[in-house]
Design an enzyme around this catalytic site. Sequence first.
Site, PDB file in Angstrom:
ATOM      1  N   ASP A 112       4.243  -1.211 -43.414  1.00 44.67           N
ATOM      2  CA  ASP A 112       5.481  -1.978 -43.475  1.00 44.67           C
ATOM      3  C   ASP A 112       6.081  -1.867 -44.880  1.00 44.67           C
ATOM      4  OD1 ASP A 112       7.022  -4.068 -41.656  1.00 44.67           O
ATOM      5  OD2 ASP A 112       6.871  -4.996 -43.630  1.00 44.67           O
ATOM      6  N   TYR A 235      13.812  -6.901 -48.811  1.00 43.13           N
ATOM      7  CA  TYR A 235      14.859  -6.376 -47.938  1.00 43.13           C
ATOM      8  C   TYR A 235      16.189  -6.247 -48.675  1.00 43.13           C
ATOM      9  CZ  TYR A 235      11.717  -7.003 -43.989  1.00 43.13           C
ATOM     10  OH  TYR A 235      10.648  -6.898 -43.132  1.00 43.13           O
ATOM     11  N   HIS A 288       3.248  -2.977 -33.735  1.00 44.63           N
ATOM     12  CA  HIS A 288       3.538  -2.733 -35.147  1.00 44.63           C
ATOM     13  C   HIS A 288       2.371  -3.062 -36.075  1.00 44.63           C
ATOM     14  CE1 HIS A 288       5.692  -2.567 -38.921  1.00 44.63           C
ATOM     15  NE2 HIS A 288       5.529  -3.867 -39.127  1.00 44.63           N
TER      16      HIS A 288
END
Length: 307
Positions: A112, A235, A288
Amino acid sequence: MTAIPTDAELARSLDGDFTSSHAEVNGVRLHYVSGGSGAPLVLLGGWPQTWWQFHRIMPDLARNYHVIAVDIRGMGGSEKPGSGYDKRTMAADIRALVRHLGYDSVNITGHDIGAMVAYAFAANHPDAVRKLALVDVAHPDGNWESFTLLPGPGQKPNREEGMTLAIDSVFLWWFAFNQIEGLPERLLAGRERILIDWLIHYQSKDPSRIGERDRDIYAHAYSTPEAVRAGNAWYQTFTRDIADERGYAPVSAPLLGLGASGNYRVLNTVLPSKGHNVRVVEIPDSGHYIPEENPQAVIEHLTAFFQ
Protein backbone atom coordinates in the site's frame (compact mmCIF):
# COMPACT_ATOMS: atom_id res chain seq x y z
CA MET A 1 -12.68 -1.30 22.89
CA THR A 2 -10.53 -3.48 25.12
CA ALA A 3 -7.12 -2.37 26.36
CA ILE A 4 -4.70 -2.18 23.45
CA PRO A 5 -1.25 -3.76 23.89
CA THR A 6 1.73 -1.48 23.50
CA ASP A 7 4.08 -1.91 20.56
CA ALA A 8 6.61 -3.42 22.94
CA GLU A 9 4.06 -5.98 24.14
CA LEU A 10 3.02 -6.79 20.60
CA ALA A 11 6.65 -7.24 19.54
CA ARG A 12 7.32 -9.62 22.44
CA SER A 13 4.26 -11.67 21.48
CA LEU A 14 5.92 -12.72 18.20
CA ASP A 15 8.30 -15.65 17.81
CA GLY A 16 11.75 -14.47 16.76
CA ASP A 17 12.91 -12.34 19.68
CA PHE A 18 11.37 -9.12 18.32
CA THR A 19 11.86 -5.78 20.04
CA SER A 20 10.26 -2.37 19.67
CA SER A 21 12.61 0.59 19.17
CA HIS A 22 12.77 4.22 18.05
CA ALA A 23 15.37 6.18 16.10
CA GLU A 24 15.82 9.89 15.35
CA VAL A 25 16.63 9.98 11.62
CA ASN A 26 16.23 12.57 8.87
CA GLY A 27 14.58 14.95 11.32
CA VAL A 28 11.81 12.54 12.36
CA ARG A 29 11.42 9.94 15.13
CA LEU A 30 10.59 6.57 13.61
CA HIS A 31 9.29 3.49 15.40
CA TYR A 32 10.31 0.05 14.21
CA VAL A 33 10.12 -3.56 15.37
CA SER A 34 13.05 -5.84 14.58
CA GLY A 35 14.04 -9.44 15.12
CA GLY A 36 15.69 -12.45 13.58
CA SER A 37 19.13 -12.67 11.99
CA GLY A 38 20.62 -12.70 8.52
CA ALA A 39 20.44 -10.24 5.65
CA PRO A 40 18.36 -7.14 6.51
CA LEU A 41 14.76 -7.10 5.27
CA VAL A 42 12.76 -3.89 5.73
CA LEU A 43 8.93 -4.06 5.77
CA LEU A 44 6.84 -0.91 5.18
CA GLY A 45 3.08 -0.93 5.72
CA GLY A 46 0.18 1.22 4.61
CA TRP A 47 -3.10 2.96 5.41
CA PRO A 48 -4.97 2.44 7.67
CA GLN A 49 -2.66 -0.02 9.40
CA THR A 50 0.71 -0.11 11.19
CA TRP A 51 3.77 -2.38 11.31
CA TRP A 52 1.44 -4.94 12.93
CA GLN A 53 -0.01 -5.79 9.50
CA PHE A 54 3.10 -7.94 8.98
CA HIS A 55 2.81 -9.89 12.23
CA ARG A 56 1.76 -13.10 10.47
CA ILE A 57 4.83 -13.16 8.21
CA MET A 58 7.51 -11.72 10.48
CA PRO A 59 8.31 -14.83 12.58
CA ASP A 60 8.86 -17.04 9.52
CA LEU A 61 10.91 -14.40 7.71
CA ALA A 62 13.00 -13.91 10.85
CA ARG A 63 14.35 -17.43 10.48
CA ASN A 64 16.41 -16.25 7.51
CA TYR A 65 16.51 -12.45 7.74
CA HIS A 66 16.95 -9.59 10.16
CA VAL A 67 13.39 -8.30 9.82
CA ILE A 68 12.78 -4.60 10.40
CA ALA A 69 9.10 -3.60 10.28
CA VAL A 70 8.83 0.19 10.26
CA ASP A 71 6.03 2.58 11.11
CA ILE A 72 6.59 5.08 8.29
CA ARG A 73 6.47 8.82 8.99
CA GLY A 74 3.03 9.60 10.44
CA MET A 75 2.13 5.99 11.29
CA GLY A 76 1.55 4.30 14.65
CA GLY A 77 4.44 4.84 17.03
CA SER A 78 6.34 7.15 14.66
CA GLU A 79 6.32 10.93 14.81
CA LYS A 80 3.61 12.84 12.94
CA PRO A 81 5.21 16.09 11.79
CA GLY A 82 3.39 18.75 9.79
CA SER A 83 5.18 18.01 6.51
CA GLY A 84 7.43 15.57 4.67
CA TYR A 85 4.80 13.09 3.46
CA ASP A 86 5.88 12.98 -0.17
CA LYS A 87 7.31 9.53 -0.88
CA ARG A 88 10.76 10.84 -1.81
CA THR A 89 11.17 12.40 1.65
CA MET A 90 9.74 9.30 3.34
CA ALA A 91 12.21 7.17 1.37
CA ALA A 92 14.98 9.39 2.72
CA ASP A 93 13.65 8.60 6.23
CA ILE A 94 14.13 4.89 5.54
CA ARG A 95 17.57 5.45 4.02
CA ALA A 96 18.63 7.27 7.17
CA LEU A 97 17.17 4.50 9.36
CA VAL A 98 19.08 1.88 7.37
CA ARG A 99 22.32 3.79 7.99
CA HIS A 100 21.40 4.18 11.67
CA LEU A 101 21.07 0.41 11.92
CA GLY A 102 24.52 -0.04 10.42
CA TYR A 103 23.58 -1.27 6.95
CA ASP A 104 24.77 -0.04 3.57
CA SER A 105 22.01 -1.86 1.68
CA VAL A 106 18.84 -3.85 2.44
CA ASN A 107 16.11 -5.90 0.90
CA ILE A 108 12.86 -3.96 1.11
CA THR A 109 9.16 -4.79 0.86
CA GLY A 110 6.24 -2.38 0.93
CA HIS A 111 2.47 -2.77 0.95
CA ASP A 112 0.00 0.00 0.00
CA ILE A 113 1.52 3.39 0.97
CA GLY A 114 4.60 1.47 2.09
CA ALA A 115 4.98 0.11 -1.45
CA MET A 116 5.13 3.67 -2.76
CA VAL A 117 7.83 4.52 -0.24
CA ALA A 118 9.74 1.32 -1.03
CA TYR A 119 9.74 2.13 -4.75
CA ALA A 120 10.88 5.70 -4.07
CA PHE A 121 13.64 4.24 -1.88
CA ALA A 122 14.89 2.09 -4.76
CA ALA A 123 14.54 4.92 -7.30
CA ASN A 124 16.35 7.53 -5.20
CA HIS A 125 18.86 5.32 -3.37
CA PRO A 126 19.78 2.53 -5.81
CA ASP A 127 23.00 1.77 -3.95
CA ALA A 128 21.00 1.01 -0.79
CA VAL A 129 18.60 -1.61 -2.17
CA ARG A 130 19.45 -5.22 -2.90
CA LYS A 131 16.00 -6.39 -4.01
CA LEU A 132 12.59 -4.72 -3.98
CA ALA A 133 9.13 -6.26 -3.50
CA LEU A 134 5.87 -4.31 -3.91
CA VAL A 135 2.65 -5.77 -2.52
CA ASP A 136 -0.62 -4.92 -4.29
CA VAL A 137 0.23 -1.26 -5.06
CA ALA A 138 2.66 0.59 -7.29
CA HIS A 139 4.06 4.11 -6.94
CA PRO A 140 1.70 6.90 -8.08
CA ASP A 141 2.25 7.78 -11.73
CA GLY A 142 0.53 9.75 -14.46
CA ASN A 143 -2.21 7.14 -14.82
CA TRP A 144 -3.52 8.18 -11.42
CA GLU A 145 -4.47 11.59 -12.79
CA SER A 146 -7.37 9.91 -14.63
CA PHE A 147 -9.08 8.69 -11.45
CA THR A 148 -12.61 10.10 -11.21
CA LEU A 149 -14.90 11.07 -8.35
CA LEU A 150 -17.83 9.11 -9.77
CA PRO A 151 -18.01 5.30 -9.79
CA GLY A 152 -17.36 3.88 -13.23
CA PRO A 153 -19.29 1.05 -14.87
CA GLY A 154 -19.23 -1.94 -12.54
CA GLN A 155 -17.81 0.04 -9.61
CA LYS A 156 -19.81 0.01 -6.38
CA PRO A 157 -19.35 2.17 -3.27
CA ASN A 158 -20.30 -0.83 -1.14
CA ARG A 159 -19.26 -4.44 -1.48
CA GLU A 160 -22.08 -6.83 -2.23
CA GLU A 161 -22.17 -10.52 -1.37
CA GLY A 162 -20.12 -12.42 -3.94
CA MET A 163 -18.55 -9.26 -5.37
CA THR A 164 -15.39 -10.03 -7.32
CA LEU A 165 -12.45 -8.16 -5.85
CA ALA A 166 -10.78 -6.38 -8.74
CA ILE A 167 -9.26 -2.93 -8.99
CA ASP A 168 -11.63 -2.04 -11.84
CA SER A 169 -14.63 -2.77 -9.59
CA VAL A 170 -13.34 -0.89 -6.53
CA PHE A 171 -14.46 2.71 -6.06
CA LEU A 172 -11.53 4.54 -4.42
CA TRP A 173 -13.60 7.27 -2.76
CA TRP A 174 -11.12 7.62 0.12
CA PHE A 175 -8.49 8.95 -2.29
CA ALA A 176 -10.65 12.09 -2.48
CA PHE A 177 -11.83 12.05 1.14
CA ASN A 178 -8.24 12.02 2.40
CA GLN A 179 -7.42 15.10 0.34
CA ILE A 180 -9.58 17.33 2.54
CA GLU A 181 -7.61 19.14 5.23
CA GLY A 182 -9.14 19.46 8.68
CA LEU A 183 -12.43 17.60 8.06
CA PRO A 184 -11.61 13.85 8.24
CA GLU A 185 -10.10 14.07 11.71
CA ARG A 186 -13.28 15.78 12.96
CA LEU A 187 -15.66 13.37 11.25
CA LEU A 188 -13.73 10.28 12.35
CA ALA A 189 -13.24 11.29 16.00
CA GLY A 190 -14.44 8.32 18.04
CA ARG A 191 -15.48 6.48 14.87
CA GLU A 192 -12.14 5.14 13.65
CA ARG A 193 -13.20 1.51 14.06
CA ILE A 194 -16.16 2.11 11.72
CA LEU A 195 -13.76 3.13 8.96
CA ILE A 196 -11.41 0.21 9.65
CA ASP A 197 -14.29 -2.28 9.50
CA TRP A 198 -15.67 -0.78 6.29
CA LEU A 199 -12.33 -0.85 4.47
CA ILE A 200 -11.58 -4.43 5.53
CA HIS A 201 -15.04 -5.58 4.46
CA TYR A 202 -14.75 -3.78 1.12
CA GLN A 203 -11.23 -4.85 0.19
CA SER A 204 -10.82 -8.32 1.73
CA LYS A 205 -11.80 -11.58 0.09
CA ASP A 206 -12.66 -12.97 3.54
CA PRO A 207 -12.92 -10.12 6.09
CA SER A 208 -12.89 -12.60 9.00
CA ARG A 209 -9.17 -13.20 8.39
CA ILE A 210 -8.46 -9.83 10.02
CA GLY A 211 -9.76 -10.34 13.55
CA GLU A 212 -11.26 -8.11 16.19
CA ARG A 213 -7.98 -7.64 18.05
CA ASP A 214 -6.14 -6.60 14.89
CA ARG A 215 -8.90 -4.15 13.98
CA ASP A 216 -8.78 -2.67 17.48
CA ILE A 217 -5.03 -2.18 17.14
CA TYR A 218 -5.44 -0.30 13.87
CA ALA A 219 -8.38 1.77 15.12
CA HIS A 220 -6.36 2.76 18.19
CA ALA A 221 -3.43 3.81 15.98
CA TYR A 222 -5.70 6.29 14.13
CA SER A 223 -7.66 7.45 17.17
CA THR A 224 -6.14 10.93 17.43
CA PRO A 225 -6.58 13.95 15.14
CA GLU A 226 -2.82 13.97 14.53
CA ALA A 227 -2.83 10.35 13.35
CA VAL A 228 -5.74 10.93 10.95
CA ARG A 229 -4.09 14.10 9.63
CA ALA A 230 -0.81 12.29 9.03
CA GLY A 231 -2.49 9.40 7.24
CA ASN A 232 -4.37 11.87 5.04
CA ALA A 233 -1.07 13.59 4.25
CA TRP A 234 0.22 10.44 2.52
CA TYR A 235 -2.61 10.97 -0.01
CA GLN A 236 -2.36 14.75 -0.19
CA THR A 237 1.15 14.46 -1.66
CA PHE A 238 0.14 12.22 -4.58
CA THR A 239 0.41 15.12 -7.07
CA ARG A 240 3.98 15.72 -5.91
CA ASP A 241 4.69 11.98 -6.00
CA ILE A 242 3.45 11.73 -9.59
CA ALA A 243 5.70 14.62 -10.62
CA ASP A 244 8.68 13.00 -8.88
CA GLU A 245 7.99 9.64 -10.52
CA ARG A 246 8.21 11.19 -13.98
CA GLY A 247 11.89 11.85 -13.30
CA TYR A 248 12.73 8.34 -12.08
CA ALA A 249 14.64 5.91 -14.25
CA PRO A 250 13.55 2.26 -14.09
CA VAL A 251 14.96 0.74 -10.92
CA SER A 252 18.04 -1.42 -11.35
CA ALA A 253 17.34 -3.77 -8.42
CA PRO A 254 15.35 -6.97 -9.08
CA LEU A 255 11.68 -6.12 -8.54
CA LEU A 256 8.91 -8.51 -7.46
CA GLY A 257 5.25 -7.52 -7.56
CA LEU A 258 2.67 -9.47 -5.54
CA GLY A 259 -0.91 -8.69 -6.50
CA ALA A 260 -4.32 -10.00 -5.54
CA SER A 261 -7.16 -10.41 -8.01
CA GLY A 262 -7.52 -7.34 -10.28
CA ASN A 263 -4.51 -5.61 -8.75
CA TYR A 264 -2.35 -8.35 -10.24
CA ARG A 265 -3.52 -7.32 -13.70
CA VAL A 266 -2.72 -3.69 -12.95
CA LEU A 267 0.73 -4.49 -11.55
CA ASN A 268 1.47 -6.81 -14.46
CA THR A 269 0.72 -3.93 -16.83
CA VAL A 270 2.49 -1.16 -14.91
CA LEU A 271 5.55 -2.68 -13.25
CA PRO A 272 7.49 -4.05 -16.27
CA SER A 273 8.27 -0.47 -17.34
CA LYS A 274 9.36 0.50 -13.81
CA GLY A 275 12.39 -1.80 -13.59
CA HIS A 276 14.95 -3.76 -15.61
CA ASN A 277 14.34 -7.11 -13.90
CA VAL A 278 10.65 -7.44 -13.00
CA ARG A 279 8.43 -10.38 -12.09
CA VAL A 280 4.76 -10.09 -11.11
CA VAL A 281 2.92 -12.88 -9.28
CA GLU A 282 -0.77 -13.27 -8.54
CA ILE A 283 -1.61 -14.20 -4.94
CA PRO A 284 -4.74 -16.37 -4.87
CA ASP A 285 -7.49 -16.38 -2.27
CA SER A 286 -6.77 -12.84 -1.09
CA GLY A 287 -8.00 -9.29 -1.23
CA HIS A 288 -5.93 -6.16 -0.75
CA TYR A 289 -4.54 -7.06 2.69
CA ILE A 290 -2.35 -9.86 1.39
CA PRO A 291 0.13 -10.24 4.31
CA GLU A 292 -2.80 -10.94 6.63
CA GLU A 293 -5.16 -12.70 4.22
CA ASN A 294 -2.67 -15.14 2.67
CA PRO A 295 0.50 -14.89 4.77
CA GLN A 296 1.88 -18.27 3.71
CA ALA A 297 1.98 -17.27 0.05
CA VAL A 298 3.75 -14.02 0.94
CA ILE A 299 6.29 -15.85 3.09
CA GLU A 300 7.04 -18.34 0.32
CA HIS A 301 7.41 -15.74 -2.43
CA LEU A 302 9.49 -13.31 -0.38
CA THR A 303 11.77 -16.05 0.93
CA ALA A 304 12.40 -17.38 -2.57
CA PHE A 305 12.89 -13.89 -4.01
CA PHE A 306 15.26 -12.50 -1.38
CA GLN A 307 17.47 -15.59 -1.03
